[in-house]
Design a protein around this motif. Structure first.
Motif, PDB file in Angstrom:
ATOM      1  N   TYR A   1      -4.011   1.168  -6.932  1.00  0.00           N
ATOM      2  CA  TYR A   1      -3.039   0.349  -7.652  1.00  0.00           C
ATOM      3  C   TYR A   1      -2.069  -0.317  -6.684  1.00  0.00           C
ATOM      4  N   HIS A   2      -1.638   0.429  -5.653  1.00  0.00           N
ATOM      5  CA  HIS A   2      -0.727  -0.123  -4.647  1.00  0.00           C
ATOM      6  C   HIS A   2      -1.360  -1.356  -4.004  1.00  0.00           C
TER       7      HIS A   2
ATOM      8  N   ALA B   1      16.095   3.627  -5.994  1.00  0.00           N
ATOM      9  CA  ALA B   1      15.051   2.696  -6.426  1.00  0.00           C
ATOM     10  C   ALA B   1      14.046   3.388  -7.339  1.00  0.00           C
ATOM     11  N   LEU B   2      13.703   4.643  -7.036  1.00  0.00           N
ATOM     12  CA  LEU B   2      12.774   5.371  -7.903  1.00  0.00           C
ATOM     13  C   LEU B   2      13.374   5.627  -9.277  1.00  0.00           C
ATOM     14  N   ALA B   3      14.648   5.995  -9.318  1.00  0.00           N
ATOM     15  CA  ALA B   3      15.306   6.206 -10.607  1.00  0.00           C
ATOM     16  C   ALA B   3      15.336   4.897 -11.403  1.00  0.00           C
ATOM     17  N   ALA B   4      15.627   3.796 -10.727  1.00  0.00           N
ATOM     18  CA  ALA B   4      15.627   2.490 -11.397  1.00  0.00           C
ATOM     19  C   ALA B   4      14.218   2.121 -11.860  1.00  0.00           C
ATOM     20  N   ALA B   5      13.220   2.406 -11.038  1.00  0.00           N
ATOM     21  CA  ALA B   5      11.831   2.097 -11.396  1.00  0.00           C
ATOM     22  C   ALA B   5      11.413   2.808 -12.670  1.00  0.00           C
ATOM     23  N   VAL B   6      11.825   4.074 -12.804  1.00  0.00           N
ATOM     24  CA  VAL B   6      11.518   4.825 -14.019  1.00  0.00           C
ATOM     25  C   VAL B   6      12.242   4.197 -15.205  1.00  0.00           C
ATOM     26  N   SER B   7      13.502   3.854 -15.011  1.00  0.00           N
ATOM     27  CA  SER B   7      14.292   3.268 -16.093  1.00  0.00           C
ATOM     28  C   SER B   7      13.715   1.932 -16.547  1.00  0.00           C
TER      29      SER B   7
ATOM     30  N   GLY C   1       4.554  -0.751 -10.396  1.00  0.00           N
ATOM     31  CA  GLY C   1       4.516  -1.312  -9.045  1.00  0.00           C
ATOM     32  C   GLY C   1       5.695  -0.830  -8.220  1.00  0.00           C
ATOM     33  N   CYS C   2       6.878  -0.800  -8.836  1.00  0.00           N
ATOM     34  CA  CYS C   2       8.070  -0.296  -8.154  1.00  0.00           C
ATOM     35  C   CYS C   2       7.911   1.180  -7.828  1.00  0.00           C
ATOM     36  N   ILE C   3       7.334   1.933  -8.754  1.00  0.00           N
ATOM     37  CA  ILE C   3       7.124   3.363  -8.525  1.00  0.00           C
ATOM     38  C   ILE C   3       6.256   3.588  -7.296  1.00  0.00           C
ATOM     39  N   VAL C   4       5.136   2.905  -7.204  1.00  0.00           N
ATOM     40  CA  VAL C   4       4.218   3.158  -6.091  1.00  0.00           C
ATOM     41  C   VAL C   4       4.815   2.713  -4.751  1.00  0.00           C
ATOM     42  N   VAL C   5       5.477   1.572  -4.738  1.00  0.00           N
ATOM     43  CA  VAL C   5       6.061   1.071  -3.490  1.00  0.00           C
ATOM     44  C   VAL C   5       7.211   1.970  -3.024  1.00  0.00           C
ATOM     45  N   HIS C   6       8.088   2.336  -3.948  1.00  0.00           N
ATOM     46  CA  HIS C   6       9.268   3.116  -3.561  1.00  0.00           C
ATOM     47  C   HIS C   6       8.957   4.597  -3.364  1.00  0.00           C
TER      48      HIS C   6
ATOM     49  N   GLU D   1      13.935  16.443  -3.901  1.00  0.00           N
ATOM     50  CA  GLU D   1      14.925  15.364  -3.960  1.00  0.00           C
ATOM     51  C   GLU D   1      14.474  14.268  -4.921  1.00  0.00           C
ATOM     52  N   ILE D   2      13.190  13.960  -4.894  1.00  0.00           N
ATOM     53  CA  ILE D   2      12.658  12.956  -5.818  1.00  0.00           C
ATOM     54  C   ILE D   2      12.810  13.444  -7.253  1.00  0.00           C
ATOM     55  N   ALA D   3      12.499  14.718  -7.488  1.00  0.00           N
ATOM     56  CA  ALA D   3      12.642  15.280  -8.840  1.00  0.00           C
ATOM     57  C   ALA D   3      14.101  15.229  -9.300  1.00  0.00           C
ATOM     58  N   GLU D   4      15.036  15.472  -8.393  1.00  0.00           N
ATOM     59  CA  GLU D   4      16.451  15.402  -8.759  1.00  0.00           C
ATOM     60  C   GLU D   4      16.852  13.979  -9.129  1.00  0.00           C
ATOM     61  N   ALA D   5      16.396  13.006  -8.352  1.00  0.00           N
ATOM     62  CA  ALA D   5      16.688  11.602  -8.669  1.00  0.00           C
ATOM     63  C   ALA D   5      16.089  11.223 -10.022  1.00  0.00           C
TER      64      ALA D   5
END
Length: 114
Positions: free
Chosen positions: A9-10, A53-59, A64-69, A82-86
């Protein structure tokens, strides 16, 4: 087992962006300028910016944002924890937004019921 082949996908996302870059290079330059400006001071550091950016990507529900970030966050040294916390923060903000917007529905109900 992944639900999505994120590596394939990336590559699809990058190919799609490359196609847009050929057709509309000014749009891509503008996009790059915005991203570059946001990182210019680097006060938060790359890792924290990528976690945001990952938190924003989920929101925004942007795969595409998820895979890149995700790749960028890992390269910047972010851990799974740390990713899970974000992501927990993103979940909380999205739940809060749902609650706040629910008050708007109730306000609309009041105005229509009177």
């Amino acid at each position: 087992m992944s639900m999505i082949d994120w590596n394939a996908y990336h590559q699809q996302v990058l190919a799609g962006v490359a196609e847009i870059a050929v057709l509309s290079p000014d749009v891509i330059r503008g996009y790059q300028a915005i991203g570059g400006a946001a990182r210019k001071t680097n006060l938060l550091g790359t890792k924290v910016n990528e976690l945001i950016a990952l938190a924003a990507a989920v929101s925004l529900r942007c795969d595409g944002c998820i895979v890149v970030h995700t790749e960028a966050a890992l390269k910047a040294g972010a851990t799974r924890e740390e990713i899970a916390e974000a992501l927990g923060t993103a979940i909380g903000v999205n739940a809060g937004a749902g609650l706040v917007y629910s008050t708007r529905v109730m306000d609309a109900v009041k105005s229509k019921a009177s």
